[in-house]
Each structure stands twice: as structure tokens, then as C-alpha cells.
Write a protein that holds these residues in place. Structure first.
Motif, mmCIF file in Angstrom:
data_model
loop_
_atom_site.group_PDB
_atom_site.id
_atom_site.type_symbol
_atom_site.label_atom_id
_atom_site.label_comp_id
_atom_site.label_asym_id
_atom_site.label_seq_id
_atom_site.Cartn_x
_atom_site.Cartn_y
_atom_site.Cartn_z
ATOM 1 N N VAL A 45 0.830 -1.203 0.000
ATOM 2 C CA VAL A 45 0.000 0.000 0.000
ATOM 3 C C VAL A 45 0.863 1.252 0.000
ATOM 4 O O VAL A 45 0.601 2.205 -0.733
ATOM 5 N N ASN A 46 1.919 1.212 0.811
ATOM 6 C CA ASN A 46 2.805 2.372 0.820
ATOM 7 C C ASN A 46 3.413 2.616 -0.551
ATOM 8 O O ASN A 46 3.570 3.751 -0.984
ATOM 9 N N LYS A 47 3.718 1.507 -1.235
ATOM 10 C CA LYS A 47 4.273 1.626 -2.578
ATOM 11 C C LYS A 47 3.217 2.211 -3.532
ATOM 12 O O LYS A 47 3.490 3.141 -4.291
ATOM 13 N N ASP A 48 2.010 1.649 -3.441
ATOM 14 C CA ASP A 48 0.910 2.147 -4.286
ATOM 15 C C ASP A 48 0.695 3.634 -4.048
ATOM 16 O O ASP A 48 0.544 4.418 -4.982
ATOM 17 N N LEU A 49 0.649 3.997 -2.762
ATOM 18 C CA LEU A 49 0.367 5.388 -2.435
ATOM 19 C C LEU A 49 1.470 6.303 -2.944
ATOM 20 O O LEU A 49 1.209 7.406 -3.407
ATOM 21 N N SER A 50 2.709 5.799 -2.858
ATOM 22 C CA SER A 50 3.804 6.651 -3.313
ATOM 23 C C SER A 50 3.763 6.816 -4.828
ATOM 24 O O SER A 50 4.195 7.819 -5.367
ATOM 25 N N GLN A 51 3.197 5.806 -5.514
ATOM 26 C CA GLN A 51 3.042 5.924 -6.966
ATOM 27 C C GLN A 51 2.062 7.036 -7.329
ATOM 28 O O GLN A 51 2.139 7.620 -8.398
#
Ligand SMILES: Nc1ncnc2c1ncn2[C@@H]1O[C@H](COP(=O)(O)OP(=O)(O)O)[C@@H](O)[C@H]1O
Ligand SMILES: [Mg+2]
Lengths: 244, 415
Positions: free
Chosen positions: B51-57
Motif C-alpha cells: 500500500v505504501n508503494k501504491d500510495l507513493s506511486q
């Protein structure tokens, strides 16, 4: 003087009654003696051995071992005395079934905290004394009764104790094997070991330099083995005649 | 000391070898407890990373204006109740236009509105009634991070005219058009025909629950016409650059407060939240789930501990004679205590190790069979080791103390 017992009593509470397994025992044993203890079953021989071996604490009386008052010792000190001063040999061998002969002999040295190498060397030396170097890695179940008892003797010897205590060591053996074990004790005595041997066989007691007869928790005879055995037989015969 | 420890360890190992099945059964509680924790932690950690990766995208420059607070906020902070929030006015396209026109730090805005639980049909087949219908403006792909795998997104003209065109999530496309090219095909929403013009790139699930691929996206005006004009929207706002995010948020807040004629002492009756705040509330949620998992784990460790207690008591009873012999040969009480405590700790530590192995296995299985994103955090391994050996110590100390107290004379008489 290695052992000095004075007025030793050991009492048990059985169903509200007090049973005295030892009812006032006075006994002195010197270093290097070979003493047989005889008496009928239930007379208190094992109880006496347990007290001598610091396994059991008397209800009353004083026990001085090697100049030290046993009654004053803490639990840990008693354990250390058992480890260093006493070599116990039991009728039922009391070997650890899962361990090899060698490991069994090493056990007291483990509790003394010796490094593995020294343990091994001393255990091998002890096993040599009982002529059992061919069976080092056998488990007790893979040994005969006589061999098991020799492992037990080696275990008692390994710690080089001041005192060997043997409670009916031939009781579970046939007479030929028993005689072999007794010859082993005689050899150990000749080397200077102090030995106390419980036996119900008058013939064995007769071979010992000194014998003590115990009845109902009291010492009733003390003298050279042959004489004590003779008096024992004589009273036995008198008893038998009285009964017939 | 160290020598004694290794002697005790060797003895403990001997016991396990002597009773392998019994040992294994005893360990079951600990194995289950530890592997549960490991698996749950792997899931949560994987989720958090993903999720953190998704959000950072999505870009750090994007924030959202909503009627409702972020979905996964748990406890604390917000003292407003449900009724108060429900009574807030909806966010509208007019709000969005005002933000776009009067906030100089804002680069672009997008609005979206949604209707869950819909059935999508074609002439020949239909989906389950679980599809998420999303109406959006044309900027939505830029602010939400979705990518178009096939075809195209709709354009402004299609939105303004309220044309019935649709972009499908990959799950919907697979369900409705397993064998033919979906582009150009017709689907039906609430009985009305839409032309498929694009397919979204696959994204997977959030929290293992919300499926981002089971969606149909349609133009905002088309959506409002079909599903009702009075519903609220979510407005995504992208600031000009990273430095102007805070200023943009202030501007948006001021515009919204003006539009709603809020007095200086009134609280906002809308929510402004960044992706970071979403990530934060997700992390809060995962903390709660972690705590709950530990509850379950503590329970099964307790069961495992009672197993250890039981087996150690049996072991002490069985080995009374052995203990007597050891004491007769000069083992001090502490030595016997240490022997049995070591055995209990080694026993439950072995259970912990099996549990850790099983946890890694289950996490890998979840990844391979269910496509879940899992990652076992290192601290979970350390904690599992600490907990299982702790259980061994706590539940092993009583049987060990009992062993240490055994009277050698009695013990050697025992049969
Ligand atoms: N734990 C005990 N509880 C009660 N009585 C005991 C216990 N141990 C020994 N006795 C009693 O003490 C007496 C002496 O026993 P013991 O020393 O074993 O005799 P021996 O070894 O000469 O056969 C016996 O009457 C026995 O029943
Ligand atoms: Mg006896």
C-alpha cells in the motif's frame, strides 16, 4: 577416623505410629577398613547405608565424616560430599538406561565439573579396574547383570571417593558372578579403599576383616567377620532349635 | 557453567529422540501459535509495503477532499459521530470547479463518485452483483494512479455530453468477455447500453478485501445521470509541486469554508487528507490487527505452555529414578532444575522454530497460490523465538522445581 556415628536414629511416621529404622547406632570406622554389615531384611541396613552416604538425614544423633559434622551441611554441600567422598553401589545397579557404560561412569565427573577429556580419561581408568574396557559403548540393557554391576562399581570408583558403600551388590547376581564381584572388592580393599558392604550372606561376611550385625535398627554384634558370622549362625541355630 | 549448559542440552535432545511423537504433539500448540503470528505478520507487512508503494506511486502532491473521513481510521482523534458526518452537505462538481478556479497552487483536480454492488450484463452473460461503478472526470487516471492497459480513457467531450462509454477493470472484462476482444463491445448498466472503450491495468486487492480490478469506470456526468445527481463526490487535488502541497491544502480549505459559509469557530464539515494520512491510518489499522493477532497467539501459546507443563510433569514422574540416581551421584538441586528447565525451553523453542518455518511456508504459499503480497518482518522471527522460549521457561520451571526437590532415597526405591 573416617566415620563416627553416635546415637543415630532414623524414624518414619507410618499411619500415626513412629517406626525407628535406626534406633540409636554408634559406629566408628577407620580409613582403609573393609566392613560387612549383616542383618535380616528390614533390620535397617539400607537406612544405615543411606545415612552414611549422606543421602538420608538422621532424625537424631551425630555423624562426623572426615572430621566434618554432616548435620551442619547445606543441601549443596551434601551433594558435593556425595560427589567427591562417597562411591555408591546399589543392589539394583541404578545405571541410566539411555546412556552408554562410559557415559554412566562419567556421570559423577560431569557433576564435579571436569572437562570432557579428563572425564573420559578417568572413566576409562575406572573401567579398566573392573575389566570392562571391551563394552564401553554398550547400553546397560546390552550388558549382563555382572557387567552392569561392574559398570556401577567403575562409576563409584571414577570419582576416587574416600568411601565405597555397597548395598547388597550381589543380591541380583548368581553366586558365581557374586563371588567375582566380591573378589573385585577385595582387590579394591587391598589397594587401600575403604569399603562398607551390606550382605545377607554369612559366607561373604565371614571373608571380611570386620563385620557388624544389626537387628531392629541397633548394632548387636561387631568384630572380625568370621566370628560375627559364626555367632550369627549359632544364634540362628539356637533360634531354630527353640522353634522346633 | 557453559559445559553444564551443553550437557543439559544434549540430555534434552536425547529425550526428544526417545519420544518423537509425544514431543511433536506437545509442540502443536506452540507451533500453531507461532505460525499464526508469523503468517498474519507476513500478510500485514506485505500489505503495508504494497500500500505504501501504491500510495507513493500516486505522487506525494495529491490530496483529497471528501465528505467522509478516511475509511480505515481507527479510534482516537475524531470525536464526530456518524450522524453528524452523514448530515454534512455532499461535495459537488460545483465545489470542484470553485477549487480549480480560485486556488492558484492547484495544478489539476479530478472528481469521482461511486456506486458499489452492481451487476453488469451483456446480451449473453452477467457478473455477480458486486461490481464497483465509478463515475470520474477525465483527470482521474492522473490523480489516482490507474493505467490504461488497452484502448483509452474517455475524454472531456464524452463527459460533458454524458455519453455511455465504459472503461472496465480487468476482472470485469475477463468475466464478461473471456473469449473475445472487449473493446467496442456493449455492456449494460441498469439496463442501459455502454460501449467498452478501454481496460484498466490489473492492480490487485487492498487489505485483501477491496478488489480494485472489479470496477467499471464511466464519465462523471453519465454516472450522475444514471445513479442520481445528489450524491457526493470525492475530489482529488494535485498541487503544482511538492513545495505547494501545504499551501494548496490551505487554499482549498479556505474556498470550501467560504462556500459553506462556516463561521470562524465552526469545524470543517469536510475532510482534507493526503496519501500520507491514508498510509498513517492504514498503519494504525495494522497495529490494531497486530494486537488482535497477538491476542490469538498468546492464547495458543498458553495452550502450548500447558502442553509443555503437562509433558514435563510426565517426564519428571517417569524419570524419578534417574533423578534420584543423579542426585545420589552428586548433582546439586540447581543442576537438576537447570536440566529440566533447559529441556522445557529447548522443547518449546523447537516448537517455535517449526512454527517459524511453517509461517514462512504459509506466507510463500499465500504468495504463490493466492497472489497475496506477503513479507515476513525480521522482528516477528525474533519475537517468535523469544515468546516460545519464554513459554518454555515459564511453564517448565514448576516441573523442574519439582524434579529438583525429589528425595533420592525415595526415588531410587520407586519402580
Ligand atoms: N520411607 C519409609 N517409610 C516407612 N518405613 C520405612 C521407610 N524406609 C524404610 N522403612 C522401614 O525401616 C526399616 C528398615 O528398612 P531398611 O533399612 O530398608 O532395611 P534393610 O535394608 O535392612 O532390609 C523397615 O522396617 C522398613 O519398613
Ligand atoms: Mg536393604
Amino acid at each position: 577416623m573416617l566415620i563416627s556415628l553416635q546415637g543415630i536414629r532414623r524414624e518414619y511416621h507410618v499411619g500415626g505410629e513412629i517406626v525407628a529404622a535406626l534406633a540409636g547406632v554408634d559406629l566408628a570406622i577407620d580409613r582403609g577398613e573393609f566392613v560387612a554389615i549383616v542383618g535380616q531384611s528390614g533390620s535397617g541396613k539400607s537406612t544405615l547405608m543411606n545415612v552414611l552416604g549422606c543421602l538420608d538425614t538422621p532424625t537424631a544423633g551425630s555423624y562426623v565424616l572426615n572430621g566434618k559434622d554432616v548435620a551442619r551441611m547445606s543441601d549443596d554441600e551434601l551433594a558435593d560430599v556425595r560427589n567427591r567422598e562417597i562411591g555408591f553401589i546399589f543392589q539394583a545397579f541404578q545405571l541410566l538406561p539411555r546412556e552408554t557404560a562410559l557415559a554412566n561412569v562419567e556421570l559423577p565427573l560431569v557433576y564435579r565439573g571436569l572437562p570432557a577429556k579428563e572425564r573420559r580419561a578417568r572413566a576409562l581408568e575406572a573401567l579398566e579396574k573392573v575389566h570392562l574396557t571391551q563394552r564401553l559403548h554398550h547400553k546397560p540393557t546390552e550388558l549382563s547383570g555382572g557387567q552392569r554391576q561392574r559398570v556401577a562399581i567403575a562409576r563409584a570408583l571414577a570419582a576416587k571417593p574416600s568411601l565405597l558403600l555397597a548395598d547388597e551388590p550381589t543380591g541380583n547376581l548368581d553366586s558365581a558372578t557374586g563371588a567375582e564381584i566380591i573378589r573385585l572388592f577385595e582387590a579394591l580393599h587391598a589397594e587401600g579403599n575403604t569399603i562398607i558392604l551390606v550382605t545377607h550372606e554369612p559366607k561373604l561376611a565371614a571373608r571380611c576383616p570386620r563385620a557388624v550385625r544389626i537387628t531392629d535398627g541397633k548394632i548387636v554384634d561387631d568384630g572380625p567377620g568370621a566370628e560375627v558370622a559364626f555367632r550369627d549362625q549359632a544364634t540362628g541355630q539356637l533360634r531354630d532349635e527353640a522353634h522346633s | 557453567m557453559i559445559r553444564a549448559f551443553f550437557d543439559n542440552l544434549r540430555l534434552a535432545f536425547g529425550t526428544f529422540v526417545a519420544h518423537p511423537l509425544r514431543t511433536l504433539l506437545t509442540l502443536l500448540g506452540i507451533v500453531i501459535g507461532v505460525s499464526t503470528v508469523m503468517t498474519m505478520m507476513a500478510l500485514l507487512e506485505g500489505l503495508r509495503i504494497k500500500v505504501n508503494k501504491d500510495l507513493s506511486q500516486l505522487g506525494a502532491n495529491v490530496f483529497r477532499v471528501d465528505k467522509w473521513p478516511q475509511g480505515f481510521r481507527v479510534g482516537g482523534g475524531n470525536r464526530m459521530n456518524w450522524n453528524q458526518i452523514a448530515a454534512r452537505p455532499p461535495l459537488t462538481l460545483a465545489d470542484r470547479r470553485a477549487i480549480a478556479e480560485s486556488c492558484p497552487s492547484v495544478l489539476r483536480t479530478a472528481a469521482s463518485s461511486w456506486q458499489p454492488g452492481q451487476r453488469v450484463r451483456t446480451v449473453t452473460t452477467e457478473t455477480q452483483p458486486n461490481v464497483f461503478i465509478l463515475g470520474t472526470t477525465v483527470e482521474y487516471p492522473d490523480t489516482s494512479g490507474i493505467t490504461i492497459a488497452q484502448g483509452r480513457y474517455f475524454n472531456d467531450a464524452e463527459d460533458v455530453d454524458g455519453r455511455r462509454v465504459a472503461v472496465l477493470g480487468p476482472d470485469v472484462a475477463d468475466r464478461l468477455f473471456p473469449n473475445i476482444e472487449p473493446l467496442g463491445q456493449e455492456i449494460r448498466l441498469k439496463g442501459r447500453p455502454y460501449t467498452v472503450i478501454g481496460i484498466v491495468e490489473r492492480r490487485g486487492k487492498v487489505l485483501g478485501l477491496f478488489n480494485l480490478d472489479n470496477q467499471v469506470l464511466v464519465p462523471m456526468n453519465t454516472f450522475l445521470a444514471a445513479y442520481g445527481k445528489r450524491r457526493t463526490s470525492s475530489i482529488s487535488v494535485e498541487a503544482k509541486d511538492a513545495q505547494s502541497v501545504d499551501r494548496a491544502m490551505e487554499e482549498v480549505t479556505r474556498v470550501m469554508r467560504q462556500r459553506r459559509e462556516l463561521g470562524p469557530n465552526d469545524e470543517n464539515n469536510f475532510e482534507v487528507s493526503t496519501n500520507e494520512s491514508s498510509a498513517k491510518s492504514l498503519n494504525e489499522l495494522s497495529t490494531v490487527i497486530t494486537a488482535a493477532t497477538f491476542g490469538v497467539c498468546i492464547l495458543s501459546l498458553l495452550v502450548g505452555g500447558i502442553g509443555v507443563l503437562n509433558i514435563m510433569l510426565v517426564s519428571v514422574t517417569e524419570r524419578t529414578r534417574e533423578i534420584g540416581v543423579r542426585k545420589a551421584l552428586g548433582a546439586r538441586r540447581r543442576r537438576i532444575l537447570a536440566q529440566f528447565a533447559t529441556e522445557a525451553v529447548a522443547l518449546s523453542l523447537a516448537g517455535g522454530l517449526i512454527g517459524i518455518g511453517l509461517g514462512f511456508g504459509l506466507a510463500a504459499l499465500g504468495r504463490w497460490a493466492l497472489g497475496l503480497y506477503t513479507a515476513v518482518p525480521t522482528w516477528a522471527v525474533g519475537l517468535s523465538l523469544a515468546m516460545s522460549s519464554g513459554v518454555g521457561l515459564v511453564f517448565g520451571i514448576y516441573p523442574a522445581a519439582r524434579a529438583a526437590r525429589i528425595d533420592p532415597v525415595e526415588a531410587m526405591r520407586a519402580e
